[in-house]
Design a protein around this motif. Sequence first.
Motif, PDB file in Angstrom:
ATOM      1  N   GLU A 221      -7.419  16.264 -11.089  1.00 20.37           N
ATOM      2  CA  GLU A 221      -7.784  15.443  -9.937  1.00 20.37           C
ATOM      3  C   GLU A 221      -6.877  15.781  -8.753  1.00 20.37           C
ATOM      4  OE1 GLU A 221      -7.333  11.318 -10.798  1.00 20.37           O
ATOM      5  OE2 GLU A 221      -5.276  11.510 -11.454  1.00 20.37           O
ATOM      6  N   PRO A 222      -7.395  15.732  -7.524  1.00 27.55           N
ATOM      7  CA  PRO A 222      -6.576  16.021  -6.348  1.00 27.55           C
ATOM      8  C   PRO A 222      -5.377  15.085  -6.269  1.00 27.55           C
ATOM      9  CG  PRO A 222      -8.904  15.958  -5.767  1.00 27.55           C
ATOM     10  CD  PRO A 222      -8.795  15.455  -7.170  1.00 27.55           C
ATOM     11  N   GLU A 223      -4.243  15.654  -5.907  1.00 29.23           N
ATOM     12  CA  GLU A 223      -3.006  14.876  -5.876  1.00 29.23           C
ATOM     13  C   GLU A 223      -3.095  13.689  -4.932  1.00 29.23           C
ATOM     14  OE1 GLU A 223       1.798  15.750  -5.264  1.00 29.23           O
ATOM     15  OE2 GLU A 223       0.305  17.257  -4.739  1.00 29.23           O
ATOM     16  N   VAL A 224      -3.795  13.860  -3.827  1.00 34.15           N
ATOM     17  CA  VAL A 224      -3.881  12.800  -2.830  1.00 34.15           C
ATOM     18  C   VAL A 224      -4.760  11.641  -3.302  1.00 34.15           C
ATOM     19  CG1 VAL A 224      -5.887  13.687  -1.588  1.00 34.15           C
ATOM     20  CG2 VAL A 224      -4.131  12.413  -0.329  1.00 34.15           C
ATOM     21  N   LEU A 225      -5.554  11.859  -4.348  1.00 28.27           N
ATOM     22  CA  LEU A 225      -6.457  10.818  -4.856  1.00 28.27           C
ATOM     23  C   LEU A 225      -5.980  10.213  -6.172  1.00 28.27           C
ATOM     24  CD1 LEU A 225      -9.926  12.461  -4.111  1.00 28.27           C
ATOM     25  CD2 LEU A 225      -8.697  10.749  -2.751  1.00 28.27           C
ATOM     26  N   VAL A 226      -4.739  10.488  -6.546  1.00 28.84           N
ATOM     27  CA  VAL A 226      -4.207   9.926  -7.788  1.00 28.84           C
ATOM     28  C   VAL A 226      -4.228   8.396  -7.695  1.00 28.84           C
ATOM     29  CG1 VAL A 226      -2.151   9.696  -9.212  1.00 28.84           C
ATOM     30  CG2 VAL A 226      -2.782  11.929  -8.309  1.00 28.84           C
ATOM     31  N   GLY A 227      -4.779   7.759  -8.719  1.00 30.34           N
ATOM     32  CA  GLY A 227      -4.869   6.301  -8.723  1.00 30.34           C
ATOM     33  C   GLY A 227      -6.090   5.762  -8.006  1.00 30.34           C
ATOM     34  N   LYS A 228      -6.980   6.651  -7.556  1.00 27.79           N
ATOM     35  CA  LYS A 228      -8.148   6.196  -6.802  1.00 27.79           C
ATOM     36  C   LYS A 228      -9.465   6.627  -7.437  1.00 27.79           C
ATOM     37  CE  LYS A 228      -5.694   5.955  -2.423  1.00 27.79           C
ATOM     38  NZ  LYS A 228      -4.386   6.271  -2.982  1.00 27.79           N
ATOM     39  N   LEU A 229      -9.402   7.243  -8.591  1.00 28.22           N
ATOM     40  CA  LEU A 229     -10.627   7.623  -9.296  1.00 28.22           C
ATOM     41  C   LEU A 229     -10.831   6.699 -10.497  1.00 28.22           C
ATOM     42  CD1 LEU A 229     -10.300  11.514  -9.280  1.00 28.22           C
ATOM     43  CD2 LEU A 229     -11.629  10.096  -7.736  1.00 28.22           C
ATOM     44  N   ILE A 501      -7.387  -8.558   5.382  1.00 29.18           N
ATOM     45  CA  ILE A 501      -6.447  -7.675   4.693  1.00 29.18           C
ATOM     46  C   ILE A 501      -6.108  -6.542   5.659  1.00 29.18           C
ATOM     47  CG2 ILE A 501      -6.089  -6.199   2.675  1.00 29.18           C
ATOM     48  CD1 ILE A 501      -8.303  -7.841   1.282  1.00 29.18           C
ATOM     49  N   SER A 502      -4.894  -6.515   6.165  1.00 31.59           N
ATOM     50  CA  SER A 502      -4.568  -5.610   7.270  1.00 31.59           C
ATOM     51  C   SER A 502      -4.277  -4.188   6.840  1.00 31.59           C
ATOM     52  CB  SER A 502      -3.362  -6.163   8.046  1.00 31.59           C
ATOM     53  OG  SER A 502      -2.240  -6.273   7.192  1.00 31.59           O
ATOM     54  N   ASP A 503      -4.120  -3.938   5.548  1.00 39.14           N
ATOM     55  CA  ASP A 503      -3.759  -2.600   5.086  1.00 39.14           C
ATOM     56  C   ASP A 503      -4.732  -2.174   3.992  1.00 39.14           C
ATOM     57  OD1 ASP A 503      -2.464  -0.319   3.866  1.00 39.14           O
ATOM     58  OD2 ASP A 503      -0.594  -0.973   4.784  1.00 39.14           O
ATOM     59  N   TRP A 504      -5.459  -1.077   4.220  1.00 36.12           N
ATOM     60  CA  TRP A 504      -6.474  -0.653   3.252  1.00 36.12           C
ATOM     61  C   TRP A 504      -5.860  -0.294   1.906  1.00 36.12           C
ATOM     62  CZ3 TRP A 504      -6.376   4.067   0.839  1.00 36.12           C
ATOM     63  CH2 TRP A 504      -5.587   5.066   1.425  1.00 36.12           C
ATOM     64  N   ARG A 505      -4.588   0.121   1.896  1.00 38.11           N
ATOM     65  CA  ARG A 505      -3.951   0.520   0.637  1.00 38.11           C
ATOM     66  C   ARG A 505      -3.817  -0.657  -0.326  1.00 38.11           C
ATOM     67  NH1 ARG A 505       1.509   2.827   2.920  1.00 38.11           N
ATOM     68  NH2 ARG A 505       1.294   0.847   4.021  1.00 38.11           N
ATOM     69  N   MET A 506      -3.792  -1.879   0.224  1.00 37.86           N
ATOM     70  CA  MET A 506      -3.681  -3.063  -0.628  1.00 37.86           C
ATOM     71  C   MET A 506      -4.885  -3.190  -1.552  1.00 37.86           C
ATOM     72  SD  MET A 506      -1.617  -5.578  -1.330  1.00 37.86           S
ATOM     73  CE  MET A 506      -0.556  -6.011   0.048  1.00 37.86           C
ATOM     74  N   LEU A 507      -6.036  -2.698  -1.118  1.00 35.55           N
ATOM     75  CA  LEU A 507      -7.234  -2.769  -1.958  1.00 35.55           C
ATOM     76  C   LEU A 507      -7.091  -1.947  -3.227  1.00 35.55           C
ATOM     77  CD1 LEU A 507      -9.911  -2.351   0.849  1.00 35.55           C
ATOM     78  CD2 LEU A 507      -9.424  -4.456  -0.390  1.00 35.55           C
ATOM     79  N   TRP A 508      -6.179  -0.953  -3.211  1.00 35.72           N
ATOM     80  CA  TRP A 508      -6.036  -0.036  -4.338  1.00 35.72           C
ATOM     81  C   TRP A 508      -4.784  -0.322  -5.166  1.00 35.72           C
ATOM     82  CZ3 TRP A 508      -9.897   3.404  -5.367  1.00 35.72           C
ATOM     83  CH2 TRP A 508     -10.844   3.597  -4.351  1.00 35.72           C
ATOM     84  N   THR A 509      -4.083  -1.396  -4.872  1.00 32.97           N
ATOM     85  CA  THR A 509      -2.837  -1.676  -5.587  1.00 32.97           C
ATOM     86  C   THR A 509      -3.094  -1.932  -7.075  1.00 32.97           C
ATOM     87  OG1 THR A 509      -0.864  -3.076  -5.640  1.00 32.97           O
ATOM     88  CG2 THR A 509      -2.947  -4.158  -5.126  1.00 32.97           C
ATOM     89  N   PHE A 510      -2.086  -1.616  -7.870  1.00 34.63           N
ATOM     90  CA  PHE A 510      -2.131  -1.934  -9.300  1.00 34.63           C
ATOM     91  C   PHE A 510      -1.437  -3.261  -9.601  1.00 34.63           C
ATOM     92  CE2 PHE A 510      -2.889   2.631  -9.404  1.00 34.63           C
ATOM     93  CZ  PHE A 510      -3.846   2.752 -10.394  1.00 34.63           C
ATOM     94  N   ASP A 511      -0.885  -3.898  -8.578  1.00 37.32           N
ATOM     95  CA  ASP A 511      -0.185  -5.165  -8.765  1.00 37.32           C
ATOM     96  C   ASP A 511      -1.204  -6.279  -9.032  1.00 37.32           C
ATOM     97  OD1 ASP A 511       1.348  -7.578  -8.399  1.00 37.32           O
ATOM     98  OD2 ASP A 511       2.843  -6.373  -7.348  1.00 37.32           O
TER      99      ASP A 511
END
Length: 624
Positions: A221-229, A501-511
């Motif tokens: 998987e592309p390094e930049v997409l780790v944790g997003k597939l 939600i002001s930061d799109w990265r929050m949608l992908w958090t594992f927390d």
Amino acid sequence: MAPRRLLLVGEGNFSFAAALSENLDPSTSITATCLHRPADLARDPLARENLQRLRERGTEVRFGVDCTQLVDAFELQDREFDRIYFNFPHCGRKAGVAKNRELLAKFFQSCADVLAEEGEVHVALCRGQGGTPADKPMREWHNSWQVVAMAALGGFILSHVHPFSCEAVPGYKCTGYRSQDKSFHVEGALNHIFTRSLPYEGLQPRISRIKLGDQWFSFLEPEVLVGKLNRGFLEAPSYHPIKTINEKLIAELGKAFPLKRLKCSSPLLPQGETSVLTSCHCDILSSAFWISLREDNSNFESLTGGTTQDMEDFLVSFSELSLPKNPRRDSKEEAQEGMYGQAKVCLRPSLLVHVQALIQAPDFLPGSLYILSGPVFQKCRISPFTMPAFHETLFILGFNKNLKDGCLQSLLDHLKGVLDSLLTQTLLKGSKLGSSVEFVFQPRGEHYMITVKSQNFGPDCVKDLIIGSVTTSAISIIHKDQCFVCVSVNLDLLAMLVWGISDWRMLWTFDKRFLKNFAPGKIEPFKSYSLYPPYYVHDISFWLDTKKRFDEVEFHTVARAVSQDTVISIQFLSRFQHPKTEQVSLCYRLTYQTCDKALTQQQVASMQSQLRKEIQQRLHVTPR
């Protein structure tokens, strides 16, 4: 659940411990500690009185406890405190901000050894000391104690801030200002509540396998997409906000149109299938992530990098994926590559690639609204509202050409009504509409952009956000008398706008704390559990290779990958051309910040160093 074990450090006269012990549930235990020895407090009548009260209640008191070495003060079985309190820390005498920052840093690192997994650290600071926007007025960063950055050194994030009130703890008298029997100025003081961050360990790219016919293939998987597939946000058990907003959007449109929901196919596309994009979206292909599928007849475990897993646990629905056969290669080339065959595929950059196949199907019914939802992936520049991975919903409506204008307007009117309704669900009573939906016609491509003029993210973001598109350029050979409208909606951006939600990265958090904000099917304002994360700025400059074109999007993509999505801004600063060699140098400014994890200056420095190496290798530039 109420805390059961409390640890108080840095107690001066023990008045806080004494006052707290009178108002707690009997099942809660307190361990009150101070750095002083008993003899040091013998001449303080208030301290003696408080210690007597604590002993009468059976409260544990310890002397000579260094708050920067808590692991040494407690045996293994006595740790796991639910809360740790440190009120108005100070190194004593005329210690400056640097010394007090050092105290906080060592304290937080010490807390990590004795705090329960879901415990809290409470730190009360005088007005302005913390250096966060919660301070009124806010001090300059360099003149503050930088409490959030110091907490990050221990793996903690700031989750809540509220005014510190002595009245809330009757009998508490803070003392110890500059090691004197003198109170701190507590007017405007704040209590900062910290919680553990997820460990900042970079996820590694995974090697995955798929079986096509009788042949196994593998890919990294592309390094930049780790944790997003394969996150499954849209799957049945999920109550992720992206799924909630998608279901509400579909349900509301279903009141006006008969619906036909389709199962989304594999996000991997063979090279030949990418040609079906409409002309106004063909530029998307230039930003696609290309992947090499390799025939895998060797021992899979011997492949280097990443971790292994079968496709049942990763990307699904590959059964219909057909791969073009590669031209024959000589045995020397095969031996060099160490594989039997290779095929080039790309991760789907848009659901629009499926439009032609859908409308060409003999069973396609005009008048029904066909719906396709799934993840898509695009290379892009780093900015607050662009993302390399997001979820898209595609609506396809076919109708008679003679009814084009009326049907198109009806669809747009219903869509605007639904979107406007969703965007007002989290508004407080009496608030003005913070967002409005508009369809902006693009004459060049003969399509519309769906824009939202939003103020949900503060005065710095009042521009139009593009959350989707509407196009009528799809053509069917089978249904020649029909016209087709395709509506594409970026669900991630829509969810951000609806919940604030002001930061799109929050949608992908594992927390796991993120999903605790959301009840199935409900829309309520989002409250972040990570407040005022510090940011770090680094500049980078490099010489360009005169023989190769510099791709700025690729530079952004490498920065995303190396920083694990912690670079939030890349600003072009300058271009310099050497007067003698005519060689060109570019300079950029990178801003690092996380939205859900503790990030330290040391970690950022390491990422910046790694970035210099990676751009030299991948982009053929020479760092200065």
